[in-house]
Design an enzyme around this catalytic site. Sequence first.
Site, mmCIF file in Angstrom:
data_model
loop_
_atom_site.group_PDB
_atom_site.id
_atom_site.type_symbol
_atom_site.label_atom_id
_atom_site.label_comp_id
_atom_site.label_asym_id
_atom_site.label_seq_id
_atom_site.Cartn_x
_atom_site.Cartn_y
_atom_site.Cartn_z
ATOM 1 C CG LEU A 1 -1.961 -1.076 1.374
ATOM 2 C CD1 LEU A 1 -2.667 -0.959 2.714
ATOM 3 C CD2 LEU A 1 -2.978 -1.010 0.233
ATOM 4 C CG ASP A 2 0.233 4.572 -2.693
ATOM 5 O OD1 ASP A 2 1.018 3.789 -3.265
ATOM 6 O OD2 ASP A 2 -0.642 5.231 -3.283
ATOM 7 C CG MET A 3 4.432 6.306 4.021
ATOM 8 S SD MET A 3 5.980 7.209 4.093
ATOM 9 C CE MET A 3 5.457 8.808 3.509
ATOM 10 C CB THR B 1 -3.000 3.905 1.330
ATOM 11 O OG1 THR B 1 -2.949 4.799 0.217
ATOM 12 C CG2 THR B 1 -4.322 3.161 1.308
#
Length: 562
Positions: free
Chosen positions: A409-411, A413
Amino acid sequence: MLNPKFTDTLFHPLQLKKEIALPAQFTFPFYYTPHELSVLAAKDLQNYLENEANFNHNFGLKPNAEGLVIGKMFGVMVVKDEADNLGYLAAFSGKLAESNQHKGFVPTVYDTLNPEGFYKIGEQELNDINRAIEVLENSEAYHAAKNNLEACLKTYDAELKALKQTIKEKKTARNKLRESEVNNLSVEAYQNLLEELKKQSIYYHFRLKDLKNDWKLKIEEAQSHFDKIESTLNALKEKRRVQSSALQKQLHQQYSFLNYKGESKDLLDIFKNTTVRIPPAGAGECAAPKLFQYAYQQNFKPIAMAEFWWGASPKSEVRKHKQFYPSCRSKCEPILGHMMQGLNVENNPILEVKKHEKPLEILYEDNYLLLVNKPHEFLSVPGKTQLDSVQTKMQQYLPNNKPVLVHRLDMSTSGILLVAKNEKTHKNLQKQFINRTVKKRYVAVLDGELKTKKGIIDLPLRVDLDNRPQQLVCYEHGKPAKTKFEVVAVENGTTRIHFYPITGRTHQLRVHAAHSNGLNMPIVGDDLYGTKANRLYLHAEQLEFEHPVTKKQLKIVCKAPF
């Protein structure tokens, strides 16, 4: 309007209605929240652009306006002059209305549009060479010579193949004749036959030789005629290459930038130790370098800076009218890195070590896998400067296993992350992701009220080479990216929405939400494609997949904390 006479001077006084504390440090230009003074300066400039600016440039804001629609990045720098007066400078990126010079805006470091400057003169010389090349390449003589050479080669090849085929067939026939007549003819008659067959062989040998010699002369003559014209063409192209290279070098040397300590470096010096080495096109033409340069030349003290987009959104990037954005990285990072030396600048917040002291919430665990709730602003895997991550915490949590994250996951998110406890489990789960049998649901809050209730967004994505890690829409080089969406609720100017990503590209949901051809509404708190808030309102809420051992469907839900 704060400044009623914007164009009278390049130093625009800030008329404050209340006392505003100056920032302790200058703005870090690549990740920032605009200071209140920068916001006031930007509003003053925007008021001028909206009501008084009369340059002929189509920003795409007025219906039926003439000319190509081109939105533009503008910048403001709050400064103090030598008398300690507070004001701001204004600049635009690139050129505006086909000019580098406009009243009220700081000048460019070098005016490439000056008709008497070396660049325009050199550019005209290159244009003359280009026209000469174009004329020669399109001339009847060039095409006739080229076609004649190609025809000679083609005809020679066809005749050579035909003759060789004939020679092969004749040779086969002679061999058969030798075998069939050896017992049918008398010794003398057979010897006469062999002699005749030998003569035939010699005949075709010389015929092949003559064909090659004849065509060699024809081809050499055609090649020579073509080479005379081609050499003239190549000489023009080499002249263009040499002059273009020299012109670019001279131009890069003209772009000489000061820093706070009074030191000067040109583009060649600034970029020589970077990975690209050669300054990219347009380097030094962004708003930020122009602002710094003029401030240093006038002995102004930089206080704060901000850049905003003005105009219609471009087709590829996510750009919203009046919204603030960071400076570009590919062109400005090396330049501003030099120009800010000696200036007290905010630390890069991206390099700040973000730690999550509490144990991560385990949503499900068995002997083969586990699912964990990743906090927002926490890395999935270790970064270049930051080791603390979900992966490192899982390694600490499972010291006797070799845990591997199946996806990321994106940082920014939060939400469900799937972790395999061994390689066999990882391969099985990874295959499910590749085959797109894993069902994912994200929940997000959009900054705006979306009227469309559901649908599919199909916008191909690739990395923005000028602003990594941002992504942009690109139909030519982008990878396919599809997202299904369904609105949950609309209230108080926001939209709660469910995203079902069909593909899994970097920043896919964020770009698909914010882009003008997507939902045209950024996710609340999106610091890359929208406006920064206390967090990014995007959460991986649900994950459904087949257990690699039990073969049962697992459906894990982790409710959003917002």
